[in-house]
Design an enzyme around this catalytic site. Structure first.
Site, mmCIF file in Angstrom:
data_model
loop_
_atom_site.group_PDB
_atom_site.id
_atom_site.type_symbol
_atom_site.label_atom_id
_atom_site.label_comp_id
_atom_site.label_asym_id
_atom_site.label_seq_id
_atom_site.Cartn_x
_atom_site.Cartn_y
_atom_site.Cartn_z
ATOM 1 N N GLU A 87 -4.544 -6.460 3.537
ATOM 2 C CA GLU A 87 -3.214 -6.473 3.083
ATOM 3 C C GLU A 87 -3.371 -8.423 2.710
ATOM 4 O O GLU A 87 -1.921 -9.464 2.446
ATOM 5 C CB GLU A 87 -3.035 -7.111 4.599
ATOM 6 C CG GLU A 87 -2.503 -6.068 5.728
ATOM 7 C CD GLU A 87 -3.606 -4.595 5.111
ATOM 8 O OE1 GLU A 87 -5.241 -4.782 5.087
ATOM 9 O OE2 GLU A 87 -3.257 -3.688 4.925
ATOM 10 N N HIS A 101 -0.577 2.463 15.221
ATOM 11 C CA HIS A 101 0.890 2.464 14.560
ATOM 12 C C HIS A 101 1.397 2.329 15.701
ATOM 13 O O HIS A 101 2.945 2.280 14.394
ATOM 14 C CB HIS A 101 0.800 4.302 14.095
ATOM 15 C CG HIS A 101 -0.522 4.926 13.534
ATOM 16 N ND1 HIS A 101 -0.893 5.769 13.871
ATOM 17 C CD2 HIS A 101 -0.467 4.436 11.473
ATOM 18 C CE1 HIS A 101 -2.364 5.777 12.380
ATOM 19 N NE2 HIS A 101 -1.756 4.893 11.481
ATOM 20 N N GLN A 122 2.039 -1.841 5.650
ATOM 21 C CA GLN A 122 2.459 -0.558 6.591
ATOM 22 C C GLN A 122 2.932 -0.726 7.719
ATOM 23 O O GLN A 122 3.996 0.463 8.114
ATOM 24 C CB GLN A 122 1.289 0.399 6.311
ATOM 25 C CG GLN A 122 1.852 1.717 5.834
ATOM 26 C CD GLN A 122 0.701 2.119 5.021
ATOM 27 O OE1 GLN A 122 -0.810 2.452 5.504
ATOM 28 N NE2 GLN A 122 0.620 2.711 3.380
ATOM 29 N N LEU A 134 -5.929 -1.671 -1.089
ATOM 30 C CA LEU A 134 -5.824 -2.316 -0.148
ATOM 31 C C LEU A 134 -6.506 -3.061 1.005
ATOM 32 O O LEU A 134 -7.403 -3.177 1.360
ATOM 33 C CB LEU A 134 -6.295 -0.506 0.930
ATOM 34 C CG LEU A 134 -6.891 -0.174 2.486
ATOM 35 C CD1 LEU A 134 -5.863 -0.189 2.950
ATOM 36 C CD2 LEU A 134 -7.676 0.953 2.954
ATOM 37 N N GLU A 143 1.016 -0.936 0.211
ATOM 38 C CA GLU A 143 0.326 0.459 0.627
ATOM 39 C C GLU A 143 0.800 1.104 0.204
ATOM 40 O O GLU A 143 1.772 1.411 0.526
ATOM 41 C CB GLU A 143 -1.149 0.156 1.180
ATOM 42 C CG GLU A 143 -2.115 -1.117 1.562
ATOM 43 C CD GLU A 143 -2.764 -2.031 3.107
ATOM 44 O OE1 GLU A 143 -1.908 -0.625 3.053
ATOM 45 O OE2 GLU A 143 -2.690 -3.102 2.357
#
Ligand code: TPP
Length: 712
Positions: free
Chosen positions: A436, A507, A458, A434, A405
């Site tokens: 995985e 994240h 990502q 998008l 991505e």
């Protein structure tokens, strides 16, 4: 005359004998006779499996009875077309084996008996697969093979365009079959959507899906017409439905669809209606959820009887002949099935794991030989070092692909892949959709074809959506094919905590438990810019030489770091490393004699800073960077631990299931007798903002633990 016929067999034999003599219809094609042999043998194998189980001689096995119309699908294809098959593919397998001149019956019986001589899985599982038959073996995780099938179809075309040596012919098409309940699985939906999207986007994708619809998944019926409803609404997918007890239509439709897919390089779906006989699998008692009348009603749709009808109507055989034929095949298969149970099984743990993760360290070292590139020798950050080494790898190995991505046009969220698309072209460096699961599916399919894919996930937290593609598919392929099929790849994952300015648990993920326990997986995790390049080269070399499935885990928080001890010291940049770093080799920084810190990734700069503070307190420390989280560098750890007799494991992953658990356990198991302690992050998801610091391991905690340990 056999007297112990199962009711289904009795119905078949009686039905065959009762077939009216030739009606003067057109003779069936020669393939009908091949299909008959495959179908009869497959059915006889399923009955033999039951017979063995009743004698406690067999294993849990799933049969193909009722699905044997898939033999015609095999005969509608070329035997070299890559196939990823539903577990009820006995008919397909035996038909293709006959096309290729192989004794497929022996293969299947050895598989059922878990015999070590079985040609694909070598006694590790009963799967349909064979390298000479272009059948890639599948585990029976529902629908997990569909994303790879998409990847193989993608790879056939991409390899031809890029002139990369491919395992398949340039005009090959992929066949991938699955059940009706499996159609509902997220993984199947992902693959079908990706197929449609790629085709919509104009990419050639020679892929024929076959949904083998028996109307039930174990005990749960699929609602009437749901498969049609679900498949027909999709863009780009041509769908044809056919009844499994109409062999002429199955063969013709499969041939037409396969021909169309081959010519147009466009995906299609064959909706093959089947029945399921003899219950779901070994121990399943069908009568617990289906009435006897329902079960018997399906007998009329027997695909074997249907083939018999076709052969007899065209004058090729008589019903009496076919009934006798079946009975003789049955007796023969029983005899051979019994003999197969006497074949040796795998004897030692070493035998079992041998194909899992072969390591030819010399071959890897030769391939990974790190040489200075033409470019300069300026100091790089970690992000720049990964970027530079991706460029080196793309330059050196023409079969490498970089995708994920936002990796191509944007160059990645952190710029790690910046400039690669412009330099190496959109065929080798590309953005994906998008999803995985599909990203890893593309990796699985391209890898088994001959590429060395370098997909990016990502953020580590996004891997969990798609983990089965890594765990259940990539990591098992060599194991279940004894290396006949390999899917060497390097999955780059951006991960760990400590990011400043970009927070939240999605994240900042510091849970690696899901990776560490995958057998055979290589996990590289560079912390220093000068290790990043050599370690990436090693991963690519291991993927090529050994078929290794490698995860290359990058600490995001260190991507753009320049300094270590003080602003402007530039100690966290480095010239590209030039020395080969073997899989599983740690690196020791400093040479203190009082304390050994074992750490990696973000833990390395934190520990090096703490080491300086400790020195001010008179504690002289050495810091070991694991660099590889699997296999763990156990010899190096033990040597460095023994050098001081005091070892602190600094583990930025979580207290429970963190990597440090493995380090401590290995040290203990190897007889380390010195002082030992571990500090880790809290068992928590990482919150947003400054609160993150409350759960992530801190330098103060490391220092305090070190002081306590030395004071013991
Ligand atoms: C991910 C996953 N979930 C559940 C199962 C258990 N399971 C094995 S076969 C099966 C039914 C599949 O039905 P269908 O796709 O219709 O194929 P059929 O067995 O009827 O041919 C299930 C639920 C599994 N193997 N994998």
């Amino acid at each position: 005359m056999a007297s112990d016929l199962d009711p289904l067999e009795q119905h078949l034999v009686d039905g065959l004998r009762a077939l009216p003599a030739a009606e003067g219809g057109p003779p069936p094609p020669a393939e009908a006779a091949v299909a008959w042999r495959a179908q009869a043998a497959s059915r006889a194998i399923d009955h033999a499996a039951r017979w063995l189980q009743e004698r406690r001689l067999g294993f849990y096995t799933i049969g193909s009875a009722g699905h044997e119309s898939n033999a015609y699908v095999a005969l509608a294809l070329l035997p070299s077309d890559p196939a990823l098959l539903h577990y009820r593919s006995g008919g397909f397998y035996l038909a293709r084996a006959e096309q290729a001149g192989r004794d497929g019956v022996e293969d299947v019986l050895l598989g059922m008996a878990a015999a070590a001589d079985e040609p694909i899985a070598g006694g590790r599982h009963k799967v349909f697969g064979h390298a000479e038959l272009a059948i890639i073996p599948q585990t029976s995780t529902i629908a997990s093979h569909l994303p790879r099938a998409v990847g193989v179809a993608f790879a056939i075309e991409r390899a031809a365009r890029l002139r990369v040596a491919s395992r398949w012919a340039d005009d090959a098409i992929v066949i991938c079959s699955f059940g009706d309940a499996s159609l509902n699985h997220a993984t199947a939906q992902a693959a079908l959507n990706t197929t449609a999207l790629l085709a919509y986007d104009g990419l050639p994708l020679p892929l024929l899906f076959v949904c083998e619809d028996n109307g039930i998944g174990i005990s749960v019926p699929t609602p009437e017409a749901w498969v049609e409803q679900s498949l027909h609404g999709r863009p780009e997918l041509a769908v044809e439905r056919v009844e499994g007890d109409d062999p002429a239509a199955v063969f013709e439709t499969a041939r037409e669809l396969a021909g169309w897919v081959r010519e147009h390089r466009h995906p299609a779906v064959l909706h093959l209606r089947t029945v399921r006989y003899l219950s779901h699998a070994g121990a399943d008692l069908e009568t617990a959820y289906r009435s006897g009348a329902e079960i018997r009603a399906d007998y009329a749709r027997d695909p074997l009887l249907a083939t018999g009808r076709w052969l007899v109507a065209g004058g090729a055989r008589s019903g009496e002949e076919l009934a006798d034929d079946y009975l003789s095949v049955r007796a023969h298969v029983r005899e051979r099935a019994l003999a197969a149970t006497e074949q040796p099984q795998l004897r030692t743990a070493l035998d079992v794991v041998r194909p899992l993760a072969p390591r030819d360290t010399a071959a890897v070292a030769a391939l990974a030989a790190v040489a200075p590139e033409g470019g300069g020798r300026e100091r790089l950050t970690l992000a720049q070092a990964v970027n530079a080494s991706l460029a080196v790898v793309l330059e050196r190995h023409s079969e490498t692909l970089v995708f994920g991505e936002d990796v191509a046009v944007k160059g990645g969220v952190y710029g790690v892949t910046r400039g690669l698309r412009a330099r190496f072209g959109a065929e080798r460096v590309f953005d994906t959709l998008l999803d995985e699961t599909s990203i890893l599916g593309l990796a699985l399919g391209t890898a088994v074809t001959g590429f060395v894919p370098i997909p990016e996930i990502q953020y580590l937290a996004y891997l969990h959506n798609a983990e089965d593609q890594l765990r259940g598919e990539a990591a098992t392929l060599q194991f279940f094919s004894q290396g006949a099929y390999r899917n060497g790849m390097v999955i780059r994952i951006q991960g760990y905590g400590y990011q400043k300015g970009f927070g939240g648990h999605f994240h900042n993920d510091n849970g690696l438990g899901v990776l560490r326990d995958i057998p055979g997986l290589v996990i590289a995790s560079p912390s220093r810019p000068d290790d990043a390049g050599p370690m990436l080269e090693t991963c690519v070399a291991a993927a090529k030489a050994d078929g290794s499935v490698c995860v290359y885990l990058e600490p995001i928080a260190l991507y753009h770091a320049r300094d270590l001890l003080a602003d402007g010291d530039d100690l966290w940049t480095a010239e590209p490393g030039l020395e080969h770093v073997p899989v599983g080799a740690a690196r020791t920084h400093l040479d203190g004699r009082d304390l050994t810190i074992v750490t990696w990734a973000n833990g390395l700069p934190m520990s090096l800073r703490v080491a300086r503070r400790l020195l001010e307190r008179g504690i002289d420390t050495r810091v070991v960077d694991l660099r590889w989280l699997a296999p763990l560098p156990v010899d190096d750890i033990l040597r460095e631990a023994n050098a001081t007799g005091r070892t602190l494991v600094v583990d930025e992953t979580r207290q429970t299931g963190g990597v440090g658990e493995g380090v401590v356990a290995d040290l203990v198991a190897r007889g380390y007798g010195g002082q030992l302690a571990r500090v880790a992050s809290k068992d928590s998801f990482i919150p947003l903002g400054d609160a993150a610091r409350l759960v992530l391991l801190s330098e103060d905690e490391i220092e305090a633990a070190a002081v306590r340990l030395v004071a013991r």
